[in-house]
Write an enzyme that holds these catalytic residues in place. Structure first.
Site, PDB file in Angstrom:
ATOM      1  N   HIS A 261       0.861  -1.167  -0.149  1.00 30.03           N
ATOM      2  CA  HIS A 261       0.031   0.044  -0.087  1.00 30.03           C
ATOM      3  C   HIS A 261       0.797   1.256   0.166  1.00 30.03           C
ATOM      4  CE1 HIS A 261      -3.369   2.835   0.751  1.00 30.03           C
ATOM      5  NE2 HIS A 261      -4.088   1.675   0.464  1.00 30.03           N
ATOM      6  N   ASP A 315      -7.917  -5.348  -0.122  1.00 34.07           N
ATOM      7  CA  ASP A 315      -8.472  -6.174  -0.973  1.00 34.07           C
ATOM      8  C   ASP A 315      -7.971  -7.838  -0.763  1.00 34.07           C
ATOM      9  OD1 ASP A 315      -9.555  -4.535  -2.441  1.00 34.07           O
ATOM     10  OD2 ASP A 315      -7.728  -3.601  -3.434  1.00 34.07           O
TER      11      ASP A 315
HETATM   12  N1  CMC Z   1       3.788  -7.750  -4.183  1.00 32.00           N
HETATM   13  C1  CMC Z   1       5.277  -7.859  -4.674  1.00 32.00           C
HETATM   14  N2  CMC Z   1       6.175  -6.530  -4.446  1.00 32.00           N
HETATM   15  C2  CMC Z   1       5.482  -5.214  -4.046  1.00 32.00           C
HETATM   16  C3  CMC Z   1       4.116  -5.174  -3.985  1.00 32.00           C
HETATM   17  C4  CMC Z   1       3.325  -6.383  -4.331  1.00 32.00           C
HETATM   18  N3  CMC Z   1       2.063  -6.253  -4.009  1.00 32.00           N
HETATM   19  N4  CMC Z   1       3.813  -3.934  -3.719  1.00 32.00           N
HETATM   20  C5  CMC Z   1       4.872  -3.383  -3.976  1.00 32.00           C
HETATM   21  N5  CMC Z   1       5.816  -4.214  -4.115  1.00 32.00           N
HETATM   22  C6  CMC Z   1       7.506  -3.764  -4.112  1.00 32.00           C
HETATM   23  C7  CMC Z   1       7.614  -3.424  -5.655  1.00 32.00           C
HETATM   24  O1  CMC Z   1       7.831  -4.267  -6.544  1.00 32.00           O
HETATM   25  C8  CMC Z   1       8.624  -2.279  -5.150  1.00 32.00           C
HETATM   26  O2  CMC Z   1      10.014  -3.035  -5.207  1.00 32.00           O
HETATM   27  P1  CMC Z   1      11.388  -2.448  -5.484  1.00 32.00           P
HETATM   28  O3  CMC Z   1      11.630  -1.434  -4.706  1.00 32.00           O
HETATM   29  O4  CMC Z   1      12.453  -3.485  -5.430  1.00 32.00           O
HETATM   30  O5  CMC Z   1      11.377  -2.282  -7.000  1.00 32.00           O
HETATM   31  C9  CMC Z   1       8.401  -1.590  -3.998  1.00 32.00           C
HETATM   32  O6  CMC Z   1       7.529  -2.685  -3.282  1.00 32.00           O
HETATM   33  C10 CMC Z   1       7.611  -0.252  -4.033  1.00 32.00           C
HETATM   34  O7  CMC Z   1       6.453  -0.661  -5.043  1.00 32.00           O
HETATM   35  P2  CMC Z   1       5.582   0.444  -5.537  1.00 32.00           P
HETATM   36  O8  CMC Z   1       4.862  -0.230  -6.570  1.00 32.00           O
HETATM   37  O9  CMC Z   1       6.538   1.342  -6.267  1.00 32.00           O
HETATM   38  O10 CMC Z   1       5.179   1.130  -4.587  1.00 32.00           O
HETATM   39  P3  CMC Z   1       3.787   1.862  -4.456  1.00 32.00           P
HETATM   40  O11 CMC Z   1       3.628   2.647  -3.270  1.00 32.00           O
HETATM   41  O12 CMC Z   1       3.594   2.795  -5.566  1.00 32.00           O
HETATM   42  O13 CMC Z   1       2.530   0.857  -4.501  1.00 32.00           O
HETATM   43  C11 CMC Z   1       0.684  -0.431  -4.648  1.00 32.00           C
HETATM   44  C12 CMC Z   1       1.354   0.953  -3.959  1.00 32.00           C
HETATM   45  C13 CMC Z   1      -0.617  -0.616  -3.954  1.00 32.00           C
HETATM   46  C14 CMC Z   1       0.327   0.199  -6.128  1.00 32.00           C
HETATM   47  C15 CMC Z   1       1.289  -1.577  -4.676  1.00 32.00           C
HETATM   48  O14 CMC Z   1       1.883  -2.237  -3.373  1.00 32.00           O
HETATM   49  C16 CMC Z   1       0.740  -2.635  -5.490  1.00 32.00           C
HETATM   50  O15 CMC Z   1       0.716  -2.753  -6.849  1.00 32.00           O
HETATM   51  N6  CMC Z   1       0.157  -3.578  -5.013  1.00 32.00           N
HETATM   52  C17 CMC Z   1      -0.726  -4.767  -5.715  1.00 32.00           C
HETATM   53  C18 CMC Z   1      -2.028  -4.047  -6.114  1.00 32.00           C
HETATM   54  C19 CMC Z   1      -2.884  -4.149  -4.814  1.00 32.00           C
HETATM   55  O16 CMC Z   1      -3.074  -4.953  -4.122  1.00 32.00           O
HETATM   56  N7  CMC Z   1      -3.671  -2.733  -4.970  1.00 32.00           N
HETATM   57  C20 CMC Z   1      -4.686  -2.579  -4.069  1.00 32.00           C
HETATM   58  C21 CMC Z   1      -4.249  -1.505  -3.194  1.00 32.00           C
HETATM   59  S1  CMC Z   1      -5.362  -1.277  -1.550  1.00 32.00           S
HETATM   60  C22 CMC Z   1      -6.697  -0.912  -2.477  1.00 32.00           C
HETATM   61  C23 CMC Z   1      -7.024   0.431  -2.576  1.00 32.00           C
HETATM   62  O17 CMC Z   1      -6.796   1.276  -1.815  1.00 32.00           O
HETATM   63  O18 CMC Z   1      -7.386   0.808  -3.701  1.00 32.00           O
END
Ligand code: CMC
Length: 379
Positions: A261, A315
């Site tokens: 998140h 989720d």
């Molecule tokens: N599985 C594996 N690795 C992850 C995940 C995950 N679900 N989420 C983040 N990471 C890793 C990512 O690969 C990255 O690693 P590195 O630094 O080695 O490149 C690091 O963590 C940072 O990730 P990011 O995508 O840059 O971080 P963010 O703050 O943009 O991500 C997020 C937030 C929700 C988009 C992301 O965690 C994600 O894509 N999660 C999966 C989709 C999901 O479950 N979404 C629902 C969010 S909660 C519902 C809502 O509020 O809408």
């Protein structure tokens, strides 16, 4: 002129002052108007929560009763919208249908001039009541069934289940869905809320603004993750298969849906609450093998990525709860939208009080000024 530094995804950049909800991501705290989400999920209902988000205070018993009555009176859909839902392709994604239907609802309703409090309140009641009817009516049509008339005496959750299935829901099913709606109703300046506020900031009407929110919510990085979580759990299939599946994801740097998140670095408090709801539901209806797969996946992912602040988000368990209630997978995000309409509308109302058109800057990385090249001279 020196350019400002880019903040990718505007991460952490305040986009507005807001008094609606509050998150402490390190401590795993979410509050609506100062009330902890765990307490609201147990003590409150979706109607009380929607009122709280909009009005700033919990309703009195008399206010709640008349609000419930008003909501009950706004559930019938206009006939052009019913025809549109009937004619949608059977394989259309329900979020695409919902976005189109909210726009169509706006076209059928009286105009809502910006700043007109009475007209805005009318749109608030209409959207809170009609969005669940839209989702249920579309589901009926795509199954080849007739729509079910709403029951104005039921709660939002109870009436939605009635309109979806044709049967009055059990007390437990109604209460569990009601809790899930409370848990999803608001979440500070998330992508869909920001999108809705950006549209409303142009003085567009609330229906157009909610369409913006629905579009943003549909993406897999936001609300669309819940249906993908269930797809992942089903494709893993068994507890024994979790480890190999997860190692494969780690090796390929795959995003595991339902984890991580932007704001929380610990387990999302809504995930804790949804897990408790799932357990309550299993006590009544019997467990489901996919829950054991989920527990094992949580353990493996947190062992590997917990240090990076990656834990289950809202989720992760919501899909397990909804599928136990017999709701089709691709209707999970529309249910999120039913709940979030309460938060979106509260944010639009807040935006109305002190509106400033959103117009961010950019960091220009294109070519410098150059002379025009006539068509005959282009290589
Ligand atoms: N599985 C594996 N690795 C992850 C995940 C995950 N679900 N989420 C983040 N990471 C890793 C990512 O690969 C990255 O690693 P590195 O630094 O080695 O490149 C690091 O963590 C940072 O990730 P990011 O995508 O840059 O971080 P963010 O703050 O943009 O991500 C997020 C937030 C929700 C988009 C992301 O965690 C994600 O894509 N999660 C999966 C989709 C999901 O479950 N979404 C629902 C969010 S909660 C519902 C809502 O509020 O809408």
């Amino acid at each position: 002129m020196a350019q400002k530094e880019l903040v990718p995804g505007l991460a952490g950049v305040p986009a507005a002052e807001s008094a609606i909800s509050y998150i402490d991501g390190a401590a795993g705290i979410l509050q609506y108007r100062g009330y902890r989400i765990e307490e609201l999920a147990v003590e409150s209902t979706f109607e009380e929560t929607a009122w709280l988000l909009m009005e700033g205070e919990l309703p009195t018993a008399a206010q709640l009763e008349s609000f419930r009555k008003e909501l009950g009176q706004h559930r019938e859909l206009p006939s052009p919208l019913v025809s549109m839902l009937h004619d949608m392709p059977k394989d259309a994604h329900p979020m695409a249908v919902l976005q189109a239907a909210v726009a169509a609802l706006g076209a059928c309703e009286p105009r809502v001039p910006f700043g007109d409090e009475a007209a805005f309140r009318g749109a608030w009641l209409r959207l809170l009541s009609a969005v669940p009817s839209i989702v249920a009516t579309h589901e009926r049509f795509r199954r080849g069934q007739d729509p079910i008339s709403p029951d104005p005496t039921l709660s939002t959750a109870g009436n939605f289940l009635l309109q979806l299935t044709g049967d009055r829901p059990s007390k437990i099913a109604e209460r569990i869905l009601d809790c899930a709606l409370v848990l999803h109703a608001d979440h500070t300046m998330n992508a869909s809320t920001f999108a809705a506020r950006v549209v409303y900031g142009t003085q567009a009407d609330p229906y157009a603004s909610i369409c913006g929110g629905v579009g943003a919510l549909s993406g897999p990085l936001h609300g669309g993750a819940n249906e993908r979580v269930l797809a992942s759990l089903q494709s893993i299939g068994s507890v024994e298969a979790v480890d190999a599946w997860a190692q494969d994801q780690f090796a390929n740097k795959g995003k595991i849906m339902g984890f991580g998140h932007r704001v929380y670095s610990v387990k999302d408090p809504r995930s804790h609450a949804l897990q408790s709801l799932a357990v309550k539901l299993f006590d009544e209806l019997g467990s489901t093998p996919i829950y054991d797969v989920a527990l094992k996946l949580e353990q493996v992912v947190v062992d590997r990525l917990g240090d990076k602040g990656i834990h289950p988000n809202v989720d992760f368990f919501s899909g397990i709860v909804y599928s136990k209630l017999g709701i089709p997978t691709d209707q999970f995000t529309p249910i999120f939208a039913i709940a979030r309409t309460a938060g979106w509308m509260a944010h639009l109302h807040e935006q109305m009080q002190d509106n400033k058109l959103y117009r961010p800057g950019q960091v220009y990385v294109g070519v410098a000024e150059r002379p025009y090249v006539p068509i005959g001279e282009r290589g």
